[in-house]
Design an enzyme around this catalytic site. Structure first.
Site, PDB file in Angstrom:
ATOM      1  N   HIS A 268      51.643  39.282  59.163  1.00  0.00           N
ATOM      2  CA  HIS A 268      51.898  40.311  60.188  1.00  0.00           C
ATOM      3  C   HIS A 268      52.794  41.369  59.548  1.00  0.00           C
ATOM      4  CE1 HIS A 268      52.220  42.032  64.086  1.00  0.00           C
ATOM      5  NE2 HIS A 268      52.961  41.137  64.708  1.00  0.00           N
ATOM      6  N   HIS A 307      42.126  43.346  58.664  1.00  0.00           N
ATOM      7  CA  HIS A 307      42.773  43.445  59.962  1.00  0.00           C
ATOM      8  C   HIS A 307      41.918  42.740  60.986  1.00  0.00           C
ATOM      9  CE1 HIS A 307      44.878  45.101  63.407  1.00  0.00           C
ATOM     10  NE2 HIS A 307      45.845  45.382  62.572  1.00  0.00           N
ATOM     11  N   ASP A 363      50.051  48.369  56.208  1.00  0.00           N
ATOM     12  CA  ASP A 363      51.082  47.858  55.310  1.00  0.00           C
ATOM     13  C   ASP A 363      50.794  48.101  53.837  1.00  0.00           C
ATOM     14  OD1 ASP A 363      52.910  46.912  57.125  1.00  0.00           O
ATOM     15  OD2 ASP A 363      51.771  45.077  57.471  1.00  0.00           O
TER      16      ASP A 363
HETATM   17  N1  CMC Z   1      42.191  39.178  51.134  1.00  0.00           N
HETATM   18  C1  CMC Z   1      41.109  38.436  50.843  1.00  0.00           C
HETATM   19  N2  CMC Z   1      40.271  37.934  51.748  1.00  0.00           N
HETATM   20  C2  CMC Z   1      40.551  38.183  53.036  1.00  0.00           C
HETATM   21  C3  CMC Z   1      41.654  38.957  53.431  1.00  0.00           C
HETATM   22  C4  CMC Z   1      42.492  39.472  52.424  1.00  0.00           C
HETATM   23  N3  CMC Z   1      43.565  40.218  52.727  1.00  0.00           N
HETATM   24  N4  CMC Z   1      41.689  39.040  54.778  1.00  0.00           N
HETATM   25  C5  CMC Z   1      40.634  38.343  55.206  1.00  0.00           C
HETATM   26  N5  CMC Z   1      39.942  37.820  54.164  1.00  0.00           N
HETATM   27  C6  CMC Z   1      38.705  37.062  54.219  1.00  0.00           C
HETATM   28  C7  CMC Z   1      38.945  35.662  54.702  1.00  0.00           C
HETATM   29  O1  CMC Z   1      39.208  34.778  53.632  1.00  0.00           O
HETATM   30  C8  CMC Z   1      37.650  35.370  55.394  1.00  0.00           C
HETATM   31  O2  CMC Z   1      36.679  35.104  54.410  1.00  0.00           O
HETATM   32  P1  CMC Z   1      35.587  33.945  54.666  1.00  0.00           P
HETATM   33  O3  CMC Z   1      34.772  34.427  55.838  1.00  0.00           O
HETATM   34  O4  CMC Z   1      34.825  33.872  53.394  1.00  0.00           O
HETATM   35  O5  CMC Z   1      36.352  32.709  54.980  1.00  0.00           O
HETATM   36  C9  CMC Z   1      37.268  36.697  56.027  1.00  0.00           C
HETATM   37  O6  CMC Z   1      37.868  37.691  55.198  1.00  0.00           O
HETATM   38  C10 CMC Z   1      37.751  36.871  57.463  1.00  0.00           C
HETATM   39  O7  CMC Z   1      39.147  36.604  57.477  1.00  0.00           O
HETATM   40  P2  CMC Z   1      39.933  36.063  58.732  1.00  0.00           P
HETATM   41  O8  CMC Z   1      41.112  35.297  58.259  1.00  0.00           O
HETATM   42  O9  CMC Z   1      38.979  35.385  59.673  1.00  0.00           O
HETATM   43  O10 CMC Z   1      40.366  37.401  59.408  1.00  0.00           O
HETATM   44  P3  CMC Z   1      41.475  37.519  60.532  1.00  0.00           P
HETATM   45  O11 CMC Z   1      41.030  38.594  61.441  1.00  0.00           O
HETATM   46  O12 CMC Z   1      41.809  36.200  61.116  1.00  0.00           O
HETATM   47  O13 CMC Z   1      42.770  37.970  59.690  1.00  0.00           O
HETATM   48  C11 CMC Z   1      44.490  39.252  58.731  1.00  0.00           C
HETATM   49  C12 CMC Z   1      43.334  39.245  59.747  1.00  0.00           C
HETATM   50  C13 CMC Z   1      45.232  40.598  58.832  1.00  0.00           C
HETATM   51  C14 CMC Z   1      45.496  38.146  59.081  1.00  0.00           C
HETATM   52  C15 CMC Z   1      43.919  39.029  57.311  1.00  0.00           C
HETATM   53  O14 CMC Z   1      43.010  40.056  56.994  1.00  0.00           O
HETATM   54  C16 CMC Z   1      45.000  38.924  56.252  1.00  0.00           C
HETATM   55  O15 CMC Z   1      45.526  37.832  56.035  1.00  0.00           O
HETATM   56  N6  CMC Z   1      45.376  40.070  55.568  1.00  0.00           N
HETATM   57  C17 CMC Z   1      46.443  40.054  54.614  1.00  0.00           C
HETATM   58  C18 CMC Z   1      47.780  40.153  55.331  1.00  0.00           C
HETATM   59  C19 CMC Z   1      48.036  41.538  55.870  1.00  0.00           C
HETATM   60  O16 CMC Z   1      47.855  42.543  55.188  1.00  0.00           O
HETATM   61  N7  CMC Z   1      48.530  41.598  57.135  1.00  0.00           N
HETATM   62  C20 CMC Z   1      48.910  42.851  57.779  1.00  0.00           C
HETATM   63  C21 CMC Z   1      48.042  43.197  58.932  1.00  0.00           C
HETATM   64  S1  CMC Z   1      48.323  44.907  59.479  1.00  0.00           S
HETATM   65  C22 CMC Z   1      49.910  44.900  60.117  1.00  0.00           C
HETATM   66  C23 CMC Z   1      50.020  44.139  61.381  1.00  0.00           C
HETATM   67  O17 CMC Z   1      49.415  44.547  62.397  1.00  0.00           O
HETATM   68  O18 CMC Z   1      50.710  43.127  61.392  1.00  0.00           O
END
Ligand code: CMC
Length: 429
Positions: A268, A307, A363
């Protein structure tokens, strides 16, 4: 003629139900009438991590994740970032309309009036270890504020609520700057109420021995824009914590400490800190392809990418990139920018990221700007928490006055043991 209903057939019983659709949703409670027999609890919906459940109706922030659109109270983020100060946008988020000049001046005065902290707060900071993370100190001190304002527990009194809202918006920069000054071993700076909200924050952060600190207008403006971009983002993890904890009718300081704690997490608001650590670890443009391969192999995530809602691009990231150029003209270019730009270029051409709709989020670039401004990496989540305060508070009030809301209390699907008899310790194992 189309009907705004959903017809559901329960194949266990052959019975059919017609559920109303309102605002693009069915009510989860309408599922409870779907039962196998009279003893059945009724059908629930299972949605870990709320991936497809609306927990509230809201009029604050609108996001269209597929189109990369973000509006506060109907106004596009691009227009607000270009034309407003942070406090103007804070007023909009809090009260629903952009302020008139008179309303804005009054609001600015009221916020300025509350910037000082009780002197005892200093002792709380002193109780922390010399190397305490500023976000840990911030979270604890937000919670501690509830003990200074016990009347804040009257959350259903609009006038008392108003005072706490102004206190929190006003005191967050003071607390944040204090956390920084303590972590650096610098003496504390008191607020300078002749400065703007962001100008005063820079003053409390960076004033050393000069009699009067004069914030650089470009940096002050950049901070206003960064704060505007972070002010609210509808039902994210931190806001959900604010609403959920606040739904127990606890005071806003305690609820906001929970929201800030949620924000601290690396998935986050802690992501901006992780982005900087990641870019520093990559170290050089030539190391990027190997790093990206490790991300694709699932070793770790590319921080600042992806995201839950934005599946096209994060409009805040676009605005931040423009701000970065202006800041670097004052501070000098952050060498990590080259790594970030190349990482973005490579990732956006790669099937792994394209296929999963992973784009830079807010971010990805904010930390590079904060570092260029002279902030240590550990302060980045704190920089997110200051402007998000108004979003948390607006969402908190919306929750409190919403007659449909009640204490947040999800259901579970129990998959553990059925009833079994207690075993004395000597008979176990
Ligand atoms: N790097 C590599 N792979 C990723 C990433 C990433 N940053 N984010 C998602 N994926 C992959 C994930 O492994 C999954 O792949 P698969 O389908 O093969 O298993 C797929 O993309 C979908 O991911 P998810 O975890 O289901 O997506 P989510 O919507 O639950 O997660 C997130 C959203 C923001 C938590 C995630 O994208 C992430 O961990 N990003 C990195 C951390 C980050 O930058 N966070 C800041 C968010 S913006 C500020 C805020 O609002 O807090």
């Amino acid at each position: 003629m189309t009907k705004e209903t959903l017809t559901v057939t329960d194949n266990r019983t052959g019975r059919t139900y017609e559920l109303p659709i309102m605002d693009g949703a069915i009510r989860a409670m309408d599922l409870r009438q779907i039962k196998v027999n009279d003893d059945d609890f009724g059908l629930m919906s299972y949605d870990p991590a709320f991936k497809n459940s609306a927990s509230t109706k809201s009029t604050i922030t609108y996001i269209d994740g597929d189109k990369g659109i973000l509006h506060y109270r109907g106004y596009p983020i691009e227009q607000l970032a270009e034309k407003c100060t942070y406090l103007e946008v804070a007023y909009l988020i809090m009260y629903g309309e952009l302020p008139t000049q008179e309303q804005l001046s009054k609001w600015e005065n009221e916020i300025t009036y509350h910037t000082l902290l009780h002197e005892n707060i200093k002792q709380l900071f002193e109780a922390f270890r010399y190397d305490a993370h500023p976000m840990g100190m911030l979270i604890s001190n937000i919670a501690a504020l509830s003990t200074f304002y016990p009347e804040a527990k009257n959350v259903d009194d609009p006038e008392i609520r108003e005072v706490q809202i102004k206190r929190l918006i006003a005191k967050m920069p003071t607390l944040a700057a204090m956390a920084y000054r303590f972590s650096m071993g610098f003496p504390i700076n008191y607020p300078d109420n002749d400065l703007t909200y962001t100008g005063n924050f820079l003053n409390m952060m960076f004033k050393m021995v000069e009699p009067r600190y004069r914030p650089h207008p470009v940096l002050q403006r950049a901070l206003d824009v960064l704060f505007i971009l972070h002010a609210d983002h509808e039902q994210n993890c931190g806001t959900n914590a604010m609403r959920s904890v606040g739904s127990s009718r606890v005071d806003p300081y305690s609820a906001m400490a929970a929201a800030a704690a949620a924000l601290y997490g690396p998935l986050h608001g802690g992501a901006n800190e992780q982005v900087l650590r990641m870019l520093t670890a990559i170290g050089s443009v030539k190391n990027i392809p190997a790093y990206v391969e490790r991300v694709k192999a699932g070793e770790f995530r590319l921080m600042g990418f992806g995201h839950r809602v934005y599946k096209n691009y994060d409009p805040r990231a676009t605005i931040i990139k423009e701000i970065a150029d202006q800041v670097f003209q004052v501070t000098g270019r952050n060498p990590l920018l080259d790594i970030a730009l190349e990482l973005e270029r490579i990732a956006l051409e790669d099937d792994y990221f394209v296929g999963r709709k992973l784009y830079p989020n807010v971010d990805f670039y904010s930390g590079i700007i904060y570092q260029a401004m002279g902030l240590p990496v550990a302060m980045f989540p704190v920089m997110f928490a200051i402007p998000r305060t108004v979003g948390w508070l607006a969402q908190w009030v919306e929750m409190l006055v919403d007659k449909e809301q009640a204490i947040a209390r999800p259901r579970q699907i129990y998959l553990g043991h059925g009833r079994r008899e207690f075993l004395p310790i000597e008979q176990r194992g």
